[in-house]
Enzyme design. Structure first.
Site, PDB file in Angstrom:
ATOM      1  N   SER A  99       0.971  -1.130  -0.116  1.00  0.00           N
ATOM      2  CA  SER A  99       0.076  -0.215  -0.068  1.00  0.00           C
ATOM      3  C   SER A  99       1.081   1.268  -0.047  1.00  0.00           C
ATOM      4  O   SER A  99       1.809   1.519  -0.925  1.00  0.00           O
ATOM      5  CB  SER A  99      -0.953  -0.069   1.209  1.00  0.00           C
ATOM      6  OG  SER A  99      -1.828   0.841   0.941  1.00  0.00           O
ATOM      7  N   ASP A 106      -4.759  -4.785   5.995  1.00  0.00           N
ATOM      8  CA  ASP A 106      -5.126  -5.650   4.893  1.00  0.00           C
ATOM      9  C   ASP A 106      -4.188  -6.476   4.661  1.00  0.00           C
ATOM     10  O   ASP A 106      -2.817  -6.437   4.716  1.00  0.00           O
ATOM     11  CB  ASP A 106      -5.235  -4.816   3.741  1.00  0.00           C
ATOM     12  CG  ASP A 106      -5.936  -5.495   2.453  1.00  0.00           C
ATOM     13  OD1 ASP A 106      -6.411  -6.520   2.705  1.00  0.00           O
ATOM     14  OD2 ASP A 106      -5.395  -5.142   1.377  1.00  0.00           O
ATOM     15  N   HIS A 124      -2.579  -0.966  -3.338  1.00  0.00           N
ATOM     16  CA  HIS A 124      -3.797  -0.086  -2.978  1.00  0.00           C
ATOM     17  C   HIS A 124      -3.341   1.408  -3.954  1.00  0.00           C
ATOM     18  O   HIS A 124      -2.575   1.885  -3.586  1.00  0.00           O
ATOM     19  CB  HIS A 124      -3.949   0.378  -1.759  1.00  0.00           C
ATOM     20  CG  HIS A 124      -4.140  -1.130  -0.815  1.00  0.00           C
ATOM     21  ND1 HIS A 124      -3.862  -0.941   0.387  1.00  0.00           N
ATOM     22  CD2 HIS A 124      -4.672  -2.122  -1.285  1.00  0.00           C
ATOM     23  CE1 HIS A 124      -4.382  -2.159   0.771  1.00  0.00           C
ATOM     24  NE2 HIS A 124      -4.708  -2.822  -0.132  1.00  0.00           N
TER      25      HIS A 124
END
Length: 204
Positions: free
Chosen positions: A23, A143, A50
């Site tokens: 991310s 996540d 992401h």
């Protein structure tokens, strides 16, 4: 964590797929990791970063300039192949089935994100079991923590970037807290370990 030492009766299995999630801070981390892998890396690599779902992504093109591997944005229905990197498109969960065919989903957000590392890791765990490798790199949030549990349950290998060396420690730290991470490594040690896992287990 320390390196796991194979027991005498352990039977190595070929690495079928490597799934990498990142991310915040991920572009640099992915560039360095993929750039350190050889062109003949013997397994396909699925990459999830992401991204803003409202903007077209140039991630595949950028990474393609920084690695010897072929890099492309994943398309639904295409088969994976060794030595190629398939990047999740913005706003779509990236999944792979046991036959090595990709699918994309717009199902609900997980941890407020889509694509989700949890969904990707769960799919590689279900499809490939002990032949799956999951890698968690820099990023905020948590996540991937559910996905690494799934990979471990199915006998796969989980690697996390050492949170102390990550630009953003959230994601790798969350993975480590699950107790399901086999190896916690500085970023520059991950590519050599992937090569060792893939080539040794493939009997090369």
């Amino acid at each position: 964590m320390d390196d796991p030492t194979p027991t005498p009766d352990a039977v190595p299995v070929p690495v079928a797929v490597v799934a990498i999630a990142a991310s915040a801070g991920g572009l640099e981390a992915l560039s360095r990791l993929l750039g350190a892998l050889p062109a003949d890396f013997p397994a396909p690599i699925l990459v999830l970063q992401h991204l803003d779902p409202g903007r077209p992504s140039l991630l595949a093109q950028i990474l393609g300039r920084r690695t010897k591997l072929m890099v492309k944005q994943a398309e639904a229905g295409e088969p994976v192949r060794p030595g190629a990197v398939f990047v999740a498109p913005p706003g779509r969960h990236l999944l792979v089935d046991a036959g090595g065919r990709l699918s994309l989903s717009t199902s609900e957000l997980i941890h407020l994100v889509r694509p989700s590392a949890d969904r990707l890791f769960e799919s590689v765990a279900e499809g490939f079991g002990p032949r799956a490798v999951a890698v968690v790199l820099t990023g905020t949030g948590s996540d991937g923590e559910g996905g690494v549990r799934a990979v471990r349950r199915r006998g796969g290998t989980v690697i996390a970037q050492d949170p102390a060396t990550a630009t953003y420690a959230g994601m790798p730290a969350a993975a480590v807290r699950t107790g399901c991470v086999d190896l916690v490594l500085p970023l520059d040690q991950i590519a050599p370990r992937l090569v060792a896992l893939a080539t040794a287990e493939a009997g090369r």
